[in-house]
Each structure stands twice: as structure tokens, then as C-alpha cells.
Design a protein around this motif. Structure first.
Motif, PDB file in Angstrom:
ATOM      1  N   TYR A 202       2.542   1.600  -3.400  1.00 50.69           N
ATOM      2  CA  TYR A 202       1.529   2.011  -4.376  1.00 50.69           C
ATOM      3  C   TYR A 202       1.269   3.511  -4.260  1.00 50.69           C
ATOM      4  O   TYR A 202       1.099   4.213  -5.268  1.00 50.69           O
ATOM      5  N   ARG A 203       1.235   4.024  -3.036  1.00 52.12           N
ATOM      6  CA  ARG A 203       0.994   5.452  -2.829  1.00 52.12           C
ATOM      7  C   ARG A 203       2.051   6.297  -3.527  1.00 52.12           C
ATOM      8  O   ARG A 203       1.753   7.371  -4.070  1.00 52.12           O
ATOM      9  N   HIS A 204       3.284   5.802  -3.534  1.00 52.72           N
ATOM     10  CA  HIS A 204       4.377   6.557  -4.161  1.00 52.72           C
ATOM     11  C   HIS A 204       4.252   6.598  -5.687  1.00 52.72           C
ATOM     12  O   HIS A 204       4.908   7.431  -6.328  1.00 52.72           O
TER      13      HIS A 204
ATOM     14  N   THR B  96       0.830  -1.208   0.000  1.00 50.82           N
ATOM     15  CA  THR B  96       0.000   0.000   0.000  1.00 50.82           C
ATOM     16  C   THR B  96       0.861   1.254   0.000  1.00 50.82           C
ATOM     17  O   THR B  96       0.580   2.232  -0.713  1.00 50.82           O
ATOM     18  N   GLU B  97       1.931   1.230   0.781  1.00 44.12           N
ATOM     19  CA  GLU B  97       2.827   2.383   0.845  1.00 44.12           C
ATOM     20  C   GLU B  97       3.558   2.594  -0.488  1.00 44.12           C
ATOM     21  O   GLU B  97       3.672   3.716  -0.980  1.00 44.12           O
TER      22      GLU B  97
END
Length: 258
Positions: free
Chosen positions: A29-31, A26-27
């Protein structure tokens, strides 16, 4: 999947390894700074990873464990788009997290974990009211409750109320599951409780299981040997010796080095 739809939250009640991996994905993907899963799928496809957006969503939610190639590519794209300083995790650390993530989700484990938590809470509440009371190793807990073997050296070392009560609870629940034909539940219960027990609790529970259900005792030994630290294994083995179970102590040590 409708155009523009984004992925949801991480699934509840994931095992710890799978949850940690989903949080990392998730982290990363956020980037990527993409608006939708469709955009993410197109970006990944441009690097040779053709996956349907729904599959990416399953990875992010923790429903499926992705191959490490996907994790590595996601990390590479995150670094490329957000910068090295923004992405703190190294590829080596990502591999550790990926390796530790459970390959499959046990569908029966979630209700068992909930029941474990309930029982532990109740156990702590009851023990808090009797922590200062003596609790002999062979005290009478009822006709259906097995007695702990008397340790060598005359049994002069007292077993605390908390240690013995936790061991009895673990053994009784596992035997109850097994007796009702729910063997997988019994094994899951032993696995889930193994790392939460003290070495004395572990040894006492194995001693009680040895009296009630030999197969479960063997399973518990294997679980503790594989999951506990080297120091804990040695301490459990010493306790088993004091309970007069040298064969079980040896089996525990052998399980730890396999």
C-alpha cells in the motif's frame, strides 16, 4: 468513513500468519503513494476491484483476510507506481504468505496466548533454580499429579527437570480447561504450545494426558503429527514407545502423513 481518513496500524495480537500478511499489504500500500484510503479505493476500482475504503482498511489492519486476487492486484499496482526494483516480493512469495495466513481469527486465543507467555516465563524462572537438581521420572509431585510411565529398559535414562516440568504444566493446564468445560481453550492451549515443546516434552505430555483425559491425548497426537517436522515426529514416536505407548506412537505417525 470521513473523506481523507487514512488506515490505522496493524491490529495487536494477530496470529503470526495474519500479521505477516497484514505487514506485506501495508508495505505494498505504501508503494501506491496515495494520500487517503479513498484515493486507494478509486485506484483499485479503476482496475476492476470495487471495494469500500473501510474494507481496504480492514485488510491492512489484519481484521480480515483478503482474497488473493486483491493481494495480486495490489502488488501489480505497487510495481507499476514504484518500479520493480522497489517491490522486492514476488507474486510466488506473496501467495505463500497469503496461504499461510489464518483464514479466521480465534477470538479466545489472544488471552490464552497471553496466559501461555506468563506461564512459560514463570516456568523458566522456577526451572532456572532447579536445573541442576535430579528429577526422577516418577518423583512425587503431589497426590493430584499423575505419574509418568516408567520407560522400557528399566528406566535407566533420566528425564531432565525442564522436560518433565514443562510436560506436567502443559497437561495440567489442558486438563484444567477441559474439566471446567472450556474444551476450545484446552485445544487452543495444546495448539499454541505444540511447536514450543521439545520431542521429549511432547511425548511426556501425551503420556500424562493419556492417563488423565483420553480425548485430549488424541487431540495432542493429531496436533503434533500435523504441526511438527518429520524428524520431531519420529523422535516423539520413539519416546512414546519407551513410555509403553506403541499405539499412540503409531497414531502420531499416521497423523503426520495424512
Amino acid at each position: 468513513m470521513a473523506k481523507g481518513r487514512t488506515s490505522g496500524q496493524i491490529c495487536a495480537d494477530l496470529p503470526p500468519g495474519r500479521r505477516a500478511l497484514a505487514a506485506v499489504l501495508t508495505e505494498l500500500y505504501r508503494h501506491l503513494a496515495v494520500a487517503t484510503l479513498d484515493d486507494a479505493a478509486e485506484l483499485l476500482a479503476s482496475r476492476g476491484w470495487g471495494k469500500d475504503p473501510s474494507e481496504i482498511s480492514r485488510y491492512r489492519k489484519g481484521r480480515r483476510k483478503p482474497p488473493f486476487g486483491f493481494v495480486e492486484l495490489l502488488h501489480s499496482l505497487a510495481v507499476e507506481r514504484a518500479g520493480r526494483e522497489a517491490v522486492e516480493l514476488t507474486v510466488g512469495k506473496l501467495r505463500e504468505i497469503h496461504t499461510a495466513a489464518e483464514p479466521r481469527i480465534c477470538r479466545t486465543c489472544t488471552p490464552i496466548r497471553r496466559e501461555n507467555a506468563r506461564l512459560r516465563s514463570e516456568n523458566s524462572r522456577l526451572l532456572a533454580s532447579q536445573a541442576d537438581q535430579p528429577f526422577p521420572a516418577n518423583s512425587d509431585m503431589g497426590a493430584s499429579t499423575p505419574l509418568l510411565p516408567v520407560p522400557f529398559e528399566g528406566g535407566d535414562r533420566q528425564r531432565s527437570a525442564r522436560d518433565v516440568a514443562a510436560a506436567r504444566q502443559l497437561a495440567a493446564t489442558a486438563v484444567g480447561f477441559h474439566g471446567s468445560g472450556q474444551t476450545s481453550h484446552a485445544v487452543s492451549w495444546l495448539q499454541d504450545a505444540s511447536t514450543a515443546l521439545t520431542p521429549l516434552e511432547s511425548a511426556a505430555s501425551i503420556a500424562l494426558l493419556r492417563q488423565e483425559q483420553t480425548q485430549l491425548a488424541d487431540t495432542a497426537i493429531s496436533i503434533h503429527g500435523r504441526r511438527r517436522t518429520e524428524t520431531d515426529v519420529i523422535r516423539i514416536a520413539l519416546e512414546l514407545h519407551e513410555y509403553g505407548l506403541p499405539d499412540d506412537a503409531g497414531a502420531l505417525l499416521r497423523a503426520a502423513i495424512r
